[in-house]
Design an enzyme around this catalytic site. Structure first.
Site, PDB file in Angstrom:
ATOM      1  N   SER A  79      90.852  -5.469   3.623  1.00 49.40           N
ATOM      2  CA  SER A  79      90.320  -4.141   3.887  1.00 49.40           C
ATOM      3  C   SER A  79      88.942  -4.333   4.505  1.00 49.40           C
ATOM      4  O   SER A  79      88.086  -5.007   3.925  1.00 49.40           O
ATOM      5  CB  SER A  79      90.220  -3.349   2.580  1.00 49.40           C
ATOM      6  OG  SER A  79      89.965  -1.991   2.860  1.00 49.40           O
ATOM      7  N   GLU A  80      88.718  -3.764   5.689  1.00 47.59           N
ATOM      8  CA  GLU A  80      87.534  -4.145   6.460  1.00 47.59           C
ATOM      9  C   GLU A  80      86.224  -3.680   5.833  1.00 47.59           C
ATOM     10  O   GLU A  80      85.155  -4.114   6.248  1.00 47.59           O
ATOM     11  CB  GLU A  80      87.647  -3.656   7.915  1.00 47.59           C
ATOM     12  CG  GLU A  80      87.666  -2.163   8.119  1.00 47.59           C
ATOM     13  CD  GLU A  80      89.081  -1.612   8.228  1.00 47.59           C
ATOM     14  OE1 GLU A  80      90.001  -2.213   7.606  1.00 47.59           O
ATOM     15  OE2 GLU A  80      89.277  -0.592   8.911  1.00 47.59           O
ATOM     16  N   ASN A  81      86.304  -2.822   4.817  1.00 48.19           N
ATOM     17  CA  ASN A  81      85.069  -2.453   4.127  1.00 48.19           C
ATOM     18  C   ASN A  81      84.623  -3.527   3.129  1.00 48.19           C
ATOM     19  O   ASN A  81      83.613  -3.341   2.461  1.00 48.19           O
ATOM     20  CB  ASN A  81      85.209  -1.088   3.432  1.00 48.19           C
ATOM     21  CG  ASN A  81      86.370  -1.029   2.479  1.00 48.19           C
ATOM     22  OD1 ASN A  81      87.448  -1.544   2.754  1.00 48.19           O
ATOM     23  ND2 ASN A  81      86.174  -0.401   1.332  1.00 48.19           N
ATOM     24  N   SER A 117      83.095  -9.518   6.510  1.00 50.65           N
ATOM     25  CA  SER A 117      84.408  -8.933   6.709  1.00 50.65           C
ATOM     26  C   SER A 117      84.788  -8.951   8.190  1.00 50.65           C
ATOM     27  O   SER A 117      85.908  -9.307   8.562  1.00 50.65           O
ATOM     28  CB  SER A 117      84.416  -7.499   6.182  1.00 50.65           C
ATOM     29  OG  SER A 117      85.693  -6.943   6.310  1.00 50.65           O
TER      30      SER A 117
END
Lengths: 217, 233, 217, 233
Positions: A51-53, A93
């Site tokens: 998840s890019e967060n 990330s």
């Protein structure tokens, strides 16, 4: 499930996309239909969701009462951890994403062009919400699959000769999965080729609904 | 020794706010936003702000509070889709907006803090984002030059911190905050809990005290944007 | 300590440099004489020492039996932690240094020029050991103090009109402390000025031993 | 599940080594070097290596072992002062050497892993290091363009790791290893201890498993270069 129309449902599209997952893959799933891919990961295939967060090893939604405001995915949904999970900052990330460490990105699209261009973030004249991490994902992830309804509400093809909307990325889509079927290409210099038809769909229907110059035979 | 500890968010920002300043504000959506420091920034009445933040809060909460008071002149963000007031002001020409892709945003902020004025990336090549920017070829591929972002003030939210400014973050509430701590000329952190110096394991400090000038313990509401639950079997 | 010659000893030079430390400062000390500065930190002045191999809050040398091969400083010496210590990777360490987050660097020099240039890493024709982190430090740290013997073994000035050795950095030295005295300048456009004489040193001696065009009055 | 775990350093490198390859090797001095993987690289007899490492080991230990066997063609380092064999080969023209400042080295390696082909820095401007490189002005100051470093193989040393490749490092033994894990096409980590998946706190994992392809538990000698002690009072 009612089968009152031909072609794949959203869930079936997601299930088809899930077949592209390979054991050991690190995968980023976009918001919308791509999120459903997580429900169809094949048995015995160990996939790690990014998840890019700032998370690797995204777990399922929490049970009621176990939600944590500090633990969300890129769609801002509450999620949980798995034993293998790790958290990191946004720069790390996107170092994963832009540095080519993520094997596969599955994302939605407003338009995809025959040369692999994708547009999925902006409609001029309308309020623009922003590209979020989509531009980074399509530019950096090893393989990108676009998952979208083949036509818009007016029945017009969204798989085009050239994108009409502002691009999210150039020549970055490797595979297209729509409600009508699967289109693949060997590399980013090759043409897309229809490799699979959805249930109840004919070659002629695909031809009629596809503006892009792709191999349909 | 009190070190870098302040008694309240308002006190921590008291002498730091002025019209026209640039502020970085941590968080992804409403996750990990410095709620109390945003409210203190609102109370400061500093206006004409340029705010660097991945998102713009929601109506009336988070950065939405600063939109309501018209303190923000310009936002630098990757996604602002959760905010009607934002949309109204933007479409009305009252608010400037610079979109930057989320990864580029994170990297620009890190670069600002790391003494790197510019870097090349493939993200955005061939899109509106790259128009007017320098391009350069490396190994046969074209990249675009992106510039560093810095701010007069960075406000961030951490989990625990000490009087030296050492911080740890929890889960995905970390997101942009470690980079913003580096990118702010002055960085103020609000934390769930201030702990004694020496109680954080030096191997596992996320943000070293050198990047944090002030710290305040404050209670957060921690609103959830999308409560998604699993059915119990 | 024997006082058989005039001018400051190495320890006295370090003690003088230590007077430049201010409460709350983050400081990087180079190898050699600068390391001695740590022994002279004034009472009541809270200084945090950075070691560019990845540590803030460097503690003293360990007692015998308490050394840890995984805990060394940039001079590869065994050290210890303090309650405020933190560890980080080399990229983060140099983000601190190059991003201007370190208040003061005190480092040795082979040559310093009147324009603030410094050379301290290479003598052409000899084996070159490398610059390590010195080029990053002089380019990034807010204020740099060079600490060195005023003359070489042949009695020639090391504070020069222009450096003859390959530079470590351009116009980056803000203060010079030698065995003869202290030379300061207001900013990097100003000339250095003798602001303090070491014990037993005359203005004439400084003039005679200084090639650099500095203000000595 | 064994995941990414290999039984020995030699087994972990068995099919990865070839003549002419580029290898990143973690560590600062002898602190945090992958002792067993270096020995396995020696045993592989792969030659004409380009080795990216802050230092070059000491005579007969660490990368010194690969110098003795003449497997190294070129070093990219910031400091090589502890090694007589290095000096002999370098002065004899048998070894190439590219000096890069320590911070630039760390950033170049990170850039390689982060998809950034180049970045600007003030470090080295006006020195030999910047000669022949592109310069560019930002806000009135001149910076030099430095390029990314990548490697076919990165070998690193961590404290603990799990079958997913998640790693934590101890104290200053961390140094270059997290960046090298990112910069290697294949990254192999040797660890003091392999721990069960789930036993490392997800908030405090230094290197996420995505950056690590293989992991092996191995005992290190951990030689101390400069034993410096304090007198007991």
């Amino acid at each position: 499930m009612t089968q009152d129309k031909s072609g794949w449902t959203r869930s079936e599209m997601a299930a088809r996309a899930a077949q592209e997952l390979q054991d050991g893959f690190y995968v980023n799933l976009g918001i919308g239909i791509p999120t459903l891919v997580a429900n169809h990961i094949p048995e015995g295939v160990n996939v790690t969701l990014q998840s890019e967060n700032g998370m690797l090893g995204m777990g399922p939604f929490p049970y009621e009462g176990e939600q944590d405001a500090d633990l969300i995915n890129a769609g801002k949904q509450t999620i949980t951890t798995l034993p293998k999970s790790s958290f990191f900052d946004s720069a790390t990330s996107f170092a994963m994403i832009r540095g080519g460490h993520i094997d596969l990105s599955i994302l939605g699209a407003m338009e995809v062009a025959e040369n692999g261009d994708i547009a999925n973030w902006m409609i001029p004249g309308k309020m623009v919400k922003g590209m979020g991490g989509a531009m980074d994902l399509v530019a950096g992830v090893k393989r990108c699959i676009a998952l979208f309804d083949h036509t818009n509400k007016r029945g017009e093809s969204k798989f085009l000769r050239a994108c009409t909307l502002p691009l999210t990325g150039q020549n970055c889509i490797d595979m297209v999965i729509t409600d009508l079927g699967v289109f693949n290409r060997e590399d980013n210099q090759s043409r897309f080729r229809l490799t699979e038809l959805a249930k109840g769909i004919s070659l002629d229907e695909v031809r009629a609904k596809t503006e892009a110059n792709v191999i349909i035979e | 020794m009190n070190g870098k500890i302040y008694n309240s968010a308002n006190e921590a920002l008291a002498d730091l706010c002025h019209n026209g300043m640039t502020v970085m504000s941590g968080g992804f959506g409403l996750c990990g936003i410095p709620e109390n420091l945003i409210a203190a920034l609102r109370d400061s009445k500093a206006s004409e702000l340029t705010v660097i933040s991945n998102n713009a809060g929601v109506d009336g909460f988070g950065l939405g509070q600063l939109l309501e008071t018209r303190q923000i002149k310009k936002m630098i963000s990757s996604y602002v889709g959760e905010n009607k007031e934002f949309e109204r002001q933007y479409l009305g020409g009252e608010l400037e907006l610079e979109f930057t892709p989320q990864g580029t945003l994170a990297e620009r902020i890190r670069a600002g803090g790391a003494g790197i004025p510019g870097f090349y990336t493939k993200t955005g090549v061939g899109t509106l984002i790259a128009e007017g920017k320098e391009h350069k070829e490396f190994d046969g591929e074209v990249y675009v030059l992106e510039s560093a972002l810095k701010a007069d003030l960075a406000i961030i939210k951490a989990w625990k911190g000490d009087a030296e400014g050492n911080l740890i973050f929890k889960a995905t509430a970390r997101n942009f905050s470690p980079m913003m701590a580096m990118g702010g000329t002055v960085t103020v952190a609000e934390v769930d809990e201030i702990v004694p110096v020496g109680s954080l394991d030096p191997n596992f400090i996320h943000t070293a005290g050198v990047f944090v000038q002030r710290i305040v313990e404050a209670k957060c509401e921690k609103r959830i944007e999308q409560l998604t639950l699993r059915e119990r079997a």
